[in-house]
Design a protein around this motif. Sequence first.
Motif, mmCIF file in Angstrom:
data_model
loop_
_atom_site.group_PDB
_atom_site.id
_atom_site.type_symbol
_atom_site.label_atom_id
_atom_site.label_comp_id
_atom_site.label_asym_id
_atom_site.label_seq_id
_atom_site.Cartn_x
_atom_site.Cartn_y
_atom_site.Cartn_z
ATOM 1 N N ALA A 51 0.834 -1.206 0.000
ATOM 2 C CA ALA A 51 0.000 0.000 0.000
ATOM 3 C C ALA A 51 0.870 1.259 0.000
ATOM 4 O O ALA A 51 0.578 2.227 -0.712
ATOM 5 N N ALA A 52 1.934 1.257 0.787
ATOM 6 C CA ALA A 52 2.831 2.417 0.832
ATOM 7 C C ALA A 52 3.466 2.661 -0.537
ATOM 8 O O ALA A 52 3.542 3.802 -0.998
ATOM 9 N N GLU A 54 2.284 1.716 -3.509
ATOM 10 C CA GLU A 54 1.241 2.156 -4.443
ATOM 11 C C GLU A 54 0.882 3.617 -4.250
ATOM 12 O O GLU A 54 0.575 4.317 -5.222
ATOM 13 N N GLU A 55 0.911 4.082 -3.000
ATOM 14 C CA GLU A 55 0.536 5.461 -2.700
ATOM 15 C C GLU A 55 1.724 6.417 -2.730
ATOM 16 O O GLU A 55 1.567 7.618 -2.484
ATOM 17 N N LYS A 57 4.168 6.539 -0.637
ATOM 18 C CA LYS A 57 4.557 6.953 0.717
ATOM 19 C C LYS A 57 5.902 6.333 1.079
ATOM 20 O O LYS A 57 6.246 5.250 0.612
#
Length: 72
Positions: A51-52, A54-55, A57
């Motif tokens: 998720a990090a 993909e975003e 971050k």
Amino acid sequence: MTDYHINVFYSTEDGGWVADIPDLQYCSAFGDTPAEAVTEVLVAKQAWLEAALEEGKPIPPPKYRPAIYAAV
């Protein structure tokens, strides 16, 4: 690369075992046994990292190390 430290503890409030990764904010999991909690937190870690990425971050490097106390 050194991997992230995993804390495992029993939660009387939740009635089961909790595993968390302090370096990854809010990355924790629950299990009926310590092994189950660790297995689940490894799944959560993978999801957290994906998720990090993909975003866009930042992914923090592993830094947390628990204090070890010697019995006197």
